[in-house]
Design an enzyme around this catalytic site. Structure first.
Site, mmCIF file in Angstrom:
data_model
loop_
_atom_site.group_PDB
_atom_site.id
_atom_site.type_symbol
_atom_site.label_atom_id
_atom_site.label_comp_id
_atom_site.label_asym_id
_atom_site.label_seq_id
_atom_site.Cartn_x
_atom_site.Cartn_y
_atom_site.Cartn_z
ATOM 1 N N ASP A 84 2.112 -8.618 -8.242
ATOM 2 C CA ASP A 84 1.138 -8.789 -7.169
ATOM 3 C C ASP A 84 0.493 -7.489 -6.704
ATOM 4 O O ASP A 84 1.026 -6.402 -6.862
ATOM 5 C CB ASP A 84 1.756 -9.519 -5.972
ATOM 6 N N GLU A 142 6.381 -9.531 -4.911
ATOM 7 C CA GLU A 142 7.275 -8.467 -4.437
ATOM 8 C C GLU A 142 6.815 -7.929 -3.094
ATOM 9 O O GLU A 142 7.646 -7.589 -2.244
ATOM 10 C CB GLU A 142 7.324 -7.331 -5.469
ATOM 11 N N GLU A 143 5.510 -7.841 -2.886
ATOM 12 C CA GLU A 143 4.987 -7.221 -1.671
ATOM 13 C C GLU A 143 5.381 -7.969 -0.402
ATOM 14 O O GLU A 143 5.395 -7.389 0.682
ATOM 15 C CB GLU A 143 3.462 -7.099 -1.741
ATOM 16 N N ARG A 182 19.121 7.899 -7.665
ATOM 17 C CA ARG A 182 20.149 8.059 -6.645
ATOM 18 C C ARG A 182 21.170 6.942 -6.789
ATOM 19 O O ARG A 182 20.801 5.774 -6.744
ATOM 20 C CB ARG A 182 19.567 8.031 -5.235
ATOM 21 N N HIS A 390 0.157 2.379 -1.531
ATOM 22 C CA HIS A 390 -0.482 1.619 -0.441
ATOM 23 C C HIS A 390 -1.686 2.346 0.144
ATOM 24 O O HIS A 390 -2.267 1.877 1.117
ATOM 25 C CB HIS A 390 0.527 1.259 0.662
#
Length: 418
Positions: A84, A142-143, A182, A390
């Site tokens: 998306d 996902e957003e 990480r 974004h």
């Protein structure tokens, strides 16, 4: 194992032709689709996987695509990317900029999909170099934090092979060729909070006959800033953003209500609950002080989990990346305050009580010449000026970003399959 995976990756990607893959990426970028509307994007990915020899199933969990490639005995490895785009008006000036008004691939999901396709095609061509089952997933929504759960709810791990490890990556504004890893906590949890301030509307000339929700909402926005500065410990980081403040349609009309949408980022469940309680308390207090005829409506409308990397899986993947890109290009950084719903794929409570090891990393997409030309001496200074995720000007490199992302994803898969 990492040496063998790195050697195999180099061998199968030698002479990688990015021309067709870059054209695929640019096409996706020019035709972005919002969450749950990714029909064209999903069809394009499905066609590419089918051409590479995968058994493809479409419309999984809505608009999701699952491709399965069985290649003898061995582990089941899942590679995931997202479909998306965002409701952002593009301002990159690229020749392949979005053709959809108000919609843009401002987070890089188009690049994720192109890298996924490139890795899947490379691994399919080199089946003599590995053994096992490759499951490739193009995830919707996902957003909005809903797509991974929708896939699981539609039988992702019952209809298709259950993975021994799930792998994913995300492009960022750091230089192409660098990766961020990480173990454990990589990214924060995210919570969306909707607040409606319910006033009493009327004519703009007679405010004394009204209860103005705009003024109350403005006070609330200011008051909310004190939650982070005065009610949370610096050792337990919190971000609270008012992303939407909407009220009224006419200058001389006091509206009946005002609407706020808040985004909360936390690294612990305790911090999340404390901030939610503070938001409710402050909203109710401001509305009471203003004399609102009804209490505010405060509702949690969305959430993302903590992004947690399995330490063993992260170590396995980061070791391959160190061999492929150089140890100096693998950076341990974080936890970051961004969020992802990828970790739902590994959490035991969403997978029949048994966790699936997951590894998620960031790869750089900014061309080196752009990075070096950015003002400032250190990464933090440069990140203030290089457009990031974004942002309406976010423009990762089609060539350098693709080469890096395809290599990173292929190497990670071969860490288990080779």
């Amino acid at each position: 194992m990492s040496s063998r995976a790195a050697e195999t990756t180099r061998a199968i990607l030698t002479g990688l032709d990015l021309t067709g893959l870059a054209a695929f990426y640019r096409d996706l970028h020019a035709h972005p689709e919002l969450s749950w509307q990714e029909h064209r994007t999903a069809a394009a990915v499905a066609a590419r996987l089918a051409a590479a020899g995968f058994t493809v199933t479409e419309r999984v969990g809505g608009t999701g695509v699952v491709g399965v490639l069985r290649n003898g005995d061995g582990p089941v490895v899942l590679l995931r990317a997202d479909l998306d785009a965002l409701p952002v008006t593009e301002r990159t000036g690229l020749p392949y900029a979005s053709t959809v008004p108000g919609v843009m691939h401002a987070c890089g999901h188009d690049l994720h999909l192109a890298c996924l396709a490139g890795a899947a095609e490379a691994l399919s061509r080199a089946r003599s170099s590995w053994s096992g089952v490759l499951v490739v997933v193009a995830q919707p929504a996902e957003e909005v934090g809903e797509g991974a759960l929708a896939l699981l709810g539609d039988g992702l791990f019952t209809r298709f092979p259950r993975p021994d490890v799930a792998l994913g990556q995300h492009v960022g504004p750091t230089p192409a060729g660098t990766t961020i890893h990480r173990p454990g906590l990589l990214m924060a949890a995210s919570t969306t909070i909707d607040v409606r301030v319910l006033g009493r509307g009327g004519h703009g000339s007679t405010p004394e006959l009204c209860v103005d929700p705009v003024v109350t909402a403005a006070h609330l926005v200011t008051r909310l800033q004190t939650i982070v500065s005065r009610e949370t410990s610096p050792s337990d980081p919190v971000v609270l953003t008012t992303g939407v403040l909407r009220a009224g349609t006419q200058a001389n009309v006091i509206p009946d209500e005002a609407y706020l949408a808040l985004n909360l980022r936390t690294r612990t469940d305790g911090a999340r609950e404390r901030v939610l309680a503070a938001v409710r308390r402050m909203a109710e207090g401001e509305c009471a002080a203003a004399g609102c005829p009804r209490p505010p409506q405060v509702e949690v409308t969305g959430r993302f989990p903590l992004t947690l990397n399995d330490p063993g899986a992260d170590a396995t993947v980061s070791a391959v990346h160190a061999e492929l890109f150089g140890a100096e290009a693998v950076i341990e950084h974080g936890p970051l305050m961004g969020s992802e719903d990828f970790s739902y794929l590994g959490l035991a409570e969403h997978n029949g009580g048994t966790a699936i090891p997951t590894a998620f990393w960031f790869f750089g997409g900014t061309p080196w010449q752009v990075w070096e030309a950015a003002p400032g001496d250190g990464p933090e200074d440069k990140l203030r000026t290089v457009p990031g995720n974004h942002n309406s000007r976010f423009a990762p490199s089609a060539e350098e970003g693709l080469r890096h992302g395809v290599t990173a994803l292929t190497g990670a898969a071969l860490a288990y399959l080779a």
